[in-house]
Design an enzyme around this catalytic site. Sequence first.
Site, PDB file in Angstrom:
ATOM      1  CG  PHE A 131      -2.000   0.962   1.251  1.00  0.00           C
ATOM      2  CD1 PHE A 131      -3.132   0.762   0.483  1.00  0.00           C
ATOM      3  CD2 PHE A 131      -1.911   2.111   2.039  1.00  0.00           C
ATOM      4  CE1 PHE A 131      -4.160   1.685   0.492  1.00  0.00           C
ATOM      5  CE2 PHE A 131      -2.946   3.042   2.046  1.00  0.00           C
ATOM      6  CZ  PHE A 131      -4.073   2.823   1.270  1.00  0.00           C
ATOM      7  CG  ASP A 208      -0.706  -2.693   6.601  1.00  0.00           C
ATOM      8  OD1 ASP A 208      -1.857  -3.065   6.917  1.00  0.00           O
ATOM      9  OD2 ASP A 208      -0.450  -1.534   6.237  1.00  0.00           O
ATOM     10  CE1 TYR A 233      -9.603   2.985   6.821  1.00  0.00           C
ATOM     11  CE2 TYR A 233      -8.579   3.792   8.834  1.00  0.00           C
ATOM     12  CZ  TYR A 233      -8.509   3.516   7.475  1.00  0.00           C
ATOM     13  OH  TYR A 233      -7.358   3.768   6.796  1.00  0.00           O
ATOM     14  CE  LYS A 234      -8.475   0.131   4.806  1.00  0.00           C
ATOM     15  NZ  LYS A 234      -7.047   0.044   4.472  1.00  0.00           N
ATOM     16  NE  ARG A 382     -10.488  -2.503  -2.785  1.00  0.00           N
ATOM     17  CZ  ARG A 382      -9.868  -1.805  -1.827  1.00  0.00           C
ATOM     18  NH1 ARG A 382      -8.591  -2.009  -1.592  1.00  0.00           N
ATOM     19  NH2 ARG A 382     -10.511  -0.893  -1.128  1.00  0.00           N
TER      20      ARG A 382
END
Length: 424
Positions: A131, A208, A233-234, A382
């Site tokens: 990322f 991560d 928050y995912k 996605r």
Amino acid sequence: MADVDAYDTEAYAAELDRRDPLAGFRDRFLVSDPGLVYLDGNSLGRLPLSTAERLAAATAGEWGGGLVRSWDHWVDLPRRVGDLLAGGLLGAGEGEVAVSDSTSVNLFKLATAAVDARPGRRAVVTDDDNFPTDRYVLESVARRAGMELRVVRTDPDEGLDQGALAAAVDGDVALVSLSHVAYRSGALADMGAVNEIAHRAGALVLWDLCHSVGAVPVDLEGTGSDLAVGCTYKYLDAGPGAPALLYVRRALQDRLRQPIWGWFGQEDQFAMGLAYRPRAGIERFLTGTPPVLALYAVEEGARLLVEAGIDRLRAKGVALTEHAARLAAAWLAPLGFRLASPADPLRRGSHLTLHHPGAAGMVAGLGRRGVVVDYRQPERVRMGASALTTSFTDVYRAMACLREVAAGAGDPAPSDTPSLEAAP
Ligand SMILES: *Cc1c(COP(=O)(O)O)cnc(C)c1O
């Protein structure tokens, strides 16, 4: 299923929903627009009803009423919520996880602590599929330590090549830092094997877990992991900007020092002493005043996931992405789509990515039809499956809509052509 023969029908998806042991969890979230198909819970999870209630009560009662006196039970929240995540979702022990700051900041803290603990070594290793924030932070950490950042080439669809990683990791390497689930393809790295490659060379590993926590089983202890960070928050549904987790293996805690010397990491915090002396344990990786309300949201989100159980969450995540992959093979491959995730569901996380040259316009077209997915560079759609809130009917509708949009779009088109709007 005997009673519903064709897998490519809405009736079949509805039958899968009826048999889904986690289906009831959706009613415990705010679903203000039942017509919306939301396949973006891997970017921002839905709002749990219990979180809305908890935040309202804490705001009025603990902040409004208790005022500064509430710090007596707020002050240990980063550790308390960390323990809930550790045991329920991460395969870590008590006192090995805390929740504070953002993923980017925690990455900086732990990566710096790791390279400082390996003096004399000259390199940090990551991969080019990591990322962006991870690559930027690691570049900064390496540069500040006078080290080289080695960036391993990774296939953007298939994920990490362990051979290429092993070739890049030698006795000069202080730290290897990778994503467990790749943000674009969903490719799942083999945590134990990577740890082994790094440890053989005497390097530390920083994972991560942003696209892992709450979606796939993580066994930090069992795989011998050193360090980890991850978003809440995912899949954890803790809300925009909620603080991130950090994990430090117990045996390493007192040997590492993180670079942001704040008062929440200070031994005997309220003595207000002149010199910084880091606390023992996971608390030394904290910095400043924690975001209390957002921590309550992390706690509520984590409770729901722990109640559902990570094995059931994983099983449903696999079933949802498998259903999407099956419909994609039947409907979308003939329209020029290609799977841009590992085909084996056990080698990917809980999202599925499709490549098509017209992906950007199609994602916009889906959005106009009430289907929320992500566009990811380059040319990829996605779709995230959140086991607590995504239904098989959502997956069916999203794929059917994508087929319509793609068929109507014809050639790869810019996002706002009338043909997209006019497609049925
Ligand atoms: C979402 C995500 C981040 C986000 O980091 P923030 O500091 O919360 O902005 C970091 N890494 C990965 C792999 C992600 O998917």
